[in-house]
Design an enzyme around this catalytic site. Sequence first.
Site, PDB file in Angstrom:
ATOM      1  NE  ARG A  99      -2.781   0.037   3.430  1.00 40.05           N
ATOM      2  CZ  ARG A  99      -3.728   0.480   4.262  1.00 40.05           C
ATOM      3  NH1 ARG A  99      -5.004   0.290   3.969  1.00 40.05           N
ATOM      4  NH2 ARG A  99      -3.415   1.096   5.375  1.00 40.05           N
ATOM      5  CB  THR A 157      -2.944   6.919  -2.353  1.00 39.08           C
ATOM      6  OG1 THR A 157      -2.145   5.737  -2.636  1.00 39.08           O
ATOM      7  CG2 THR A 157      -2.278   8.133  -2.969  1.00 39.08           C
ATOM      8  CG  ASP A 200       2.404  -2.155   9.174  1.00 32.91           C
ATOM      9  OD1 ASP A 200       2.715  -3.351   8.971  1.00 32.91           O
ATOM     10  OD2 ASP A 200       2.434  -1.298   8.277  1.00 32.91           O
ATOM     11  CG  ASP A 250       5.922  -1.993  10.253  1.00 35.00           C
ATOM     12  OD1 ASP A 250       6.585  -2.474   9.309  1.00 35.00           O
ATOM     13  OD2 ASP A 250       5.515  -0.824  10.276  1.00 35.00           O
TER      14      ASP A 250
END
Length: 207
Positions: free
Chosen positions: A104, A108, A199, A202
């Site tokens: 991603r 945006t 995330d 992560d």
Amino acid sequence: MKTLHLLEHPLAEHIVTHLRDRTTKPATFRTLAYQLTLLLAIDATRDLPTEAKAVDTPLEPTVGRVLAHQPLILIPILRAGLGMVQPFVDLFPEISVGSIGLERDHATAEARVYYSKLPPMRGRRAIVVDPMLATGGSAIQALSLVRAQGATPVKLVCIVAAPEGAAAVQRAHPDVAIHIATLDRALDDRKYIRPGLGDFGDRLYGT
Ligand code: PRP
Ligand code: URA
């Protein structure tokens, strides 16, 4: 047709809560992701075809059922989907694993394909795995690639889904069953799932 399947199990709820916890470290996070994906994999494969097999128990002959010889293909969406591969491989040692790399854009939130390596899939059963279903953009692109290669049936297995992403996938791919461990409240302005777990990639890899 009901295509969204929520895993309803106290152990799944327990694991999701610990995954959400910001103090959970990557090593524990990986173990929890493994355990939860095992539960999801069992749930998402309850319709696998079986065939009769005669065996002799130590006491008498009997006829049981075994998995039919039909190829099963797993497609993790890189990178976070890699955290869901091992449980499937452990349950289904014959499974073939392809990969689709999608990322991603931070500004945006639109996903871009940067890698794709898929085994022959025509007429074969495929399961796409990605822990996070946020806007649905990544999953929709991956499912389109997989279905364009002729895989059927195709399923999507995720850990956390936002209502917006689940609805978007259902609109784009109405015949794809979606298996999830939790349906969260909503997306925020940055297209992160709330309450979510942050995330996933992560937290899985400590980046
Ligand atoms: C995350 C996640 C999904 C995607 C979901 O990946 O693993 O692939 O976002 O978002 P969407 O539904 O809005 O498309 P990310 O792009 O952060 O890449 P990564 O797996 O490499 O961390
Ligand atoms: N990807 C993640 O890892 N987390 C989110 O909340 C949304 C997309």
